[in-house]
Structure formats: C-alpha cells, structure tokens
Design a protein around this motif. Structure first.
Motif, short mmCIF file in Angstrom:
data_model
loop_
_atom_site.label_atom_id
_atom_site.label_comp_id
_atom_site.label_asym_id
_atom_site.label_seq_id
_atom_site.Cartn_x
_atom_site.Cartn_y
_atom_site.Cartn_z
N SER A 164 0.82 -1.51 0.06
CA SER A 164 0.05 -0.01 0.00
C SER A 164 0.75 1.40 0.04
CB SER A 164 -0.95 0.04 1.27
OG SER A 164 -0.13 -0.05 2.34
N GLU A 165 2.11 1.34 0.43
CA GLU A 165 2.99 2.35 0.26
C GLU A 165 3.71 2.53 -1.10
OE1 GLU A 165 5.83 2.48 3.80
OE2 GLU A 165 4.91 0.77 4.28
N ILE A 166 3.48 1.61 -2.02
CA ILE A 166 4.18 1.78 -3.25
C ILE A 166 2.66 2.25 -4.56
CG2 ILE A 166 5.10 0.45 -5.19
CD1 ILE A 166 6.11 -1.40 -3.09
N ASP A 167 2.94 3.12 -5.17
CA ASP A 167 1.90 3.62 -6.16
C ASP A 167 1.99 2.79 -7.33
OD1 ASP A 167 1.30 5.92 -4.45
OD2 ASP A 167 3.35 6.55 -4.60
N ILE A 168 3.20 2.53 -7.86
CA ILE A 168 3.17 1.89 -9.36
C ILE A 168 4.15 0.93 -9.19
CG2 ILE A 168 4.06 2.15 -11.54
CD1 ILE A 168 3.53 5.27 -11.24
N PHE A 169 3.83 -0.48 -9.78
CA PHE A 169 4.52 -1.63 -9.70
C PHE A 169 5.23 -2.26 -10.95
CE2 PHE A 169 1.51 -1.76 -6.17
CZ PHE A 169 2.13 -2.17 -5.25
N VAL A 170 6.49 -2.32 -11.31
CA VAL A 170 6.96 -2.91 -12.32
C VAL A 170 7.55 -4.25 -11.90
CG1 VAL A 170 8.87 -2.72 -14.02
CG2 VAL A 170 7.53 -0.75 -13.43
N GLU A 171 7.37 -5.21 -12.58
CA GLU A 171 7.98 -6.60 -12.33
C GLU A 171 9.06 -7.27 -13.31
OE1 GLU A 171 5.71 -10.21 -10.17
OE2 GLU A 171 5.25 -10.14 -12.09
N ASN A 172 10.26 -6.98 -12.86
CA ASN A 172 11.46 -7.56 -13.54
C ASN A 172 12.50 -8.33 -12.77
OD1 ASN A 172 13.58 -7.30 -15.27
ND2 ASN A 172 12.88 -5.84 -16.45
N HIS A 173 12.47 -9.62 -13.09
CA HIS A 173 13.19 -10.27 -12.11
C HIS A 173 14.73 -10.73 -13.04
CE1 HIS A 173 9.70 -11.49 -10.30
NE2 HIS A 173 9.07 -11.76 -11.40
N GLN A 174 15.80 -10.03 -12.27
CA GLN A 174 16.94 -10.10 -12.92
C GLN A 174 18.16 -10.08 -11.49
OE1 GLN A 174 16.56 -5.17 -13.67
NE2 GLN A 174 17.56 -6.50 -15.18
N PRO A 175 19.05 -11.08 -11.54
CA PRO A 175 20.08 -11.08 -10.59
C PRO A 175 20.58 -9.68 -10.36
CG PRO A 175 20.52 -12.66 -12.35
CD PRO A 175 19.32 -11.79 -12.87
N LEU A 176 21.02 -9.49 -8.90
CA LEU A 176 21.82 -8.27 -8.44
C LEU A 176 22.89 -8.12 -8.92
CD1 LEU A 176 20.13 -8.19 -4.76
CD2 LEU A 176 19.14 -7.29 -7.06
N PRO A 177 23.49 -6.84 -9.05
CA PRO A 177 24.78 -6.58 -9.39
C PRO A 177 25.61 -7.38 -8.40
CG PRO A 177 23.74 -4.58 -10.00
CD PRO A 177 22.65 -5.56 -9.22
N GLY A 178 26.97 -7.81 -8.48
CA GLY A 178 27.45 -8.60 -7.70
C GLY A 178 28.95 -8.07 -7.77
N HIS A 179 29.76 -8.21 -6.65
CA HIS A 179 31.24 -8.08 -6.61
C HIS A 179 32.05 -9.38 -6.08
CE1 HIS A 179 32.09 -3.46 -5.98
NE2 HIS A 179 30.75 -3.59 -6.67
N ALA A 180 32.90 -9.68 -7.11
CA ALA A 180 33.70 -10.86 -6.77
C ALA A 180 34.43 -10.66 -5.53
CB ALA A 180 34.45 -11.52 -8.07
#
Length: 423
Positions: A164-180
C-alpha cells in the motif's frame, strides 16, 4: 494484490523539472533506470539523486545534460565523470543525516525508485540489500515506483514495507549486481595483519568492502565473540559468522544481530542474508547515529583514505579539489568508535599509490577535503606499521606518521613539513 505494468509505462508519470531518488548500491532498480533514461528526448531538467549505485547509469551521459542532472550524495564510478562534464553535482552530507534532508523537506522528492522482494502473503515486501535513506524517500516522495524482483533477498529489520506504500509496480526479475571477492595482495595482507592485531575479543566492527577489509577479516578466525555494527558489509563476514567468531553477544545495541544499512557482494552473500534474522537492515540515521554506535563497547571503526597529512588530517573524498567519492559514513563511525568504551578509530591505507606517490604527505593537496580531522583519528595503519596518534602532540604525530610512510619518501616528507612551518 498488485498490478504490475511495463517500466516504460511506469516512468511516464515523471515530468520535466522533477526530482527522483534512486535506491542505493546493488538495489538500484535497473529496469526503471533504463526506462527513464530512454525518455531523454522528451524530459528536461530532471534531477536524479542517489548515493553510490551499482550497474549502469545511462542518464549520466553528458549528451543528456538538458534532460538529466545527477545529484550525488556519494560519488560512484558510474557517475564520477558528470562533475567535470557539468551534468552532475555533489552534495556533502554525512550518511547519518541523509534521511533528514528528505524528512525535513530540505530536499523534496517527486518520485522514488525502489527495488523490492516479491510481496509475501500479507502484502509485505523487503527493501532487501539497501535501506540507507530509502524509507525517508518513500515517506517524502509524491510517487513511489517499485521494481519487484524475485532475486531480491528478503532481509529482516526496518526495510519491510507494505504494497500500500507503493504507487506503481514494475515486475522485472534479474540477478543483482555483484562483487567478486578479490584476494588481498602482499601489501594489503600486511595492513590487514596490523589492523587485526588492534582488534580485541568482544569488539564490535565497522568496515567496508574491498581488499583491506578482507585482509583484516581473514586474520580474525581465532578471535572470540565479535560483533558487527556497520553501514555495509560483504562476503568476508559470512565465514566468521558461520564459525561463531562474529556472534554479537557482547554488543550493547541489537545484541545477537549483525547490523547494516546496505550490502554488496557475491550471490553467496545475497543467498546468505535472505530470510536470515541474524542480519538486521536499518536506515542510515540509525546504523550511523553516533549516539547509538558509541554504546557498543570496544567499537572498532576501520576506514580508508586518499591521503593523510603528518598532523593526522584525513582526506577521503577528493583528490585535491576534484571530488572523487564522498563523506559517507566515515566520520559517523570514527566519532562513534572514539566515544565507545575501549573503542578504536582506525584509518588503514597503503603507503603509496600504484604510481609510487606517497599517501602520507606533509600537507594535503590544495582544495582537498578534510573528512576526518586531526582531533578525531586514533590510529593510522600502513604496511609499515601502526601510528597511534591519540593524545599525541603535533611533533609526535609527525614522527609517528613519517615512520609508517614508504621508506623512499620519509626524509622528503619530514623535511618538507618542517620547511613549510619554518621549523
């Protein structure tokens, strides 16, 4: 529960001359960033605010200067060029105080871009790997747009928000940027050993990510009952937690929990913190609050610098007058550790740059910022040893810091300093 739309549709609510805040670090929502950047031909005068962000920042392209202006609260590599190009600015602010800029409407926000986990059956999402000033941004912004991502870990702590605190939703599933995880070199190993020797059992640690913090952490395997109260951490702490080296049992604040405001690391880190109650994510006005930090006994703050002068002044945000990073949370934790019972405030850095230039200097470069004053720093550590500056006179400090400078530069540093002051 929620109805996602395409990112391209979601960002159509953004108007010219509006101001956007982007969630920090590995949580920067790439689908929203790409979508708003694609509108560069139709938008004018949009200010985009954020701390360091991982991933691409196409809005920072100098060719889009009429469309977007970058306002960095901490300057990351992906937007550093904007300051010289003229399409970016830097706002100096302690990380502990950034939420207040939004809460007090000193910086009003039209839109907040956030990145959250998939809602649970009760409709609650997690801000995952970055909370920092995002809760304040959500409360202050007129419109909140969220990228929902199944790869975002569901972390415990303060970063739980209802749909309810969010006005607009976008669904996009992608791995997070990482640091080796990068293995420390020989110099960093020496620094790590010196710093580790300063850390006592039952200490509480603050440190960032990188080779020097990793070198310190690898030397702590025989320590007992350490705590973690930091603004960020990476993979290096996982094995220490799993092997009961970091337990948090002797912290005064959030005992038995590891406290942080954002995380950057490998997929192993993101998997480890997912639904892990030992790791508690809080806003930066909590994690970085000096009055809270100092309550932990034996608080150890380990930070780095660009250069340190022989009186103990620490520059960590600029190379001369050219801004490089930011104030961040260094002073928050240096001061908190200094005021802690048995605490230690440590600046750790290699004695020279990759080009052989000394980082212990007679005087800071013209225009350089003093992030940590000579009155605040306790210890400075290089691969040549430890300089304990606390309670020392200027002359004693000069001697101690010259002794941990690179041997090739010691005589020149000392002579230059005394010539400069007419001694």
């Amino acid at each position: 529960m929620y109805s996602p739309i395409a990112a391209e549709e979601a960002v159509k609510v953004i108007k010219s001359n509006s101001r956007i805040y982007i969630q920090a670090a590995a949580a920067a929502p790439q689908s929203l960033i790409q979508a708003v950047s694609a509108r560069h031909e139709e938008l004018k005068g949009v200010e985009i605010c954020h701390l360091h962000t991982e991933g691409a920042a196409p809005y920072a392209n100098p060719e889009f200067r009429d469309s977007f202006h970058v306002n960095s609260f901490f300057i990351g590599k992906n937007v550093r060029h904007t300051l010289k190009a003229g399409n970016g600015s830097y706002t100096p602010v302690f990380l502990s105080e950034l939420p207040s800029l939004f809460k007090r409407s000193i910086i009003d926000l039209d839109v907040a871009f956030i990145h959250v986990s998939v809602p649970d059956r009760h409709g609650y999402c997690s801000l995952g790997v970055s909370v920092e000033a995002t809760l304040a941004a959500i409360d202050n912004a007129t419109t909140v747009i969220a990228q929902i991502n199944k790869y975002m870990p569901r972390t415990h702590g303060a970063g739980i928000i209802h749909v309810s605190e969010i006005d607009i939703f976008v669904e996009n599933h992608q791995p997070l940027p990482g640091h080796a995880v990068v293995a420390p070199n020989a110099i960093e190993e020496k620094i790590g050993a010196y710093v580790a020797n300063l850390i006592e059992d039952r200490s509480t640690l603050q440190m960032g990510i990188g080779s020097i913090p990793n070198a310190v952490l690898t030397r702590l395997t025989n320590h007992k009952d350490l705590g973690l109260h930091t603004e960020m951490f990476s993979d290096g702490v996982i094995d220490l937690i799993l092997n009961n080296v970091i337990t948090g049992n002797y912290k005064a604040i959030n005992r038995g929990r590891a406290l942080s405001t954002f995380l950057i690391g490998s997929q192993r880190l993101y998997d480890y913190v997912d639904d892990n109650p030992f790791v508690e994510m809080r806003a930066s006005n909590y994690t970085n609050d000096v009055s809270i930090i100092k309550q932990n006994p034996k608080m150890v703050a380990i930070n780095s610098a660009i250069e340190v002068d022989v009186t103990g002044q620490v520059c960590a945000d600029s190379i001369g007058a050219n801004m490089y990073s930011g104030v961040g949370g260094q002073m928050d934790f240096i001061r908190g550790a200094s005021l802690s019972e048995g605490g230690k405030a440590i600046i750790a850095l290699p004695s020279i740059t990759s080009k052989g230039i000394s980082r212990i200097v007679p005087a800071l470069k013209p225009g350089a910022g003093v992030v940590t004053t000579r009155s605040h720093v306790h210890y400075v550590v290089t691969e040549y040893g430890v300089a304990n500056l606390y309670g020392k006179t200027i002359k004693q400090r000069v001697k101690a810091l010259v002794n941990i400078a690179h041997p090739d530069h010691r005589e020149t540093i000392e002579r230059s300093y005394f010539e400069m002051i007419g001694g």
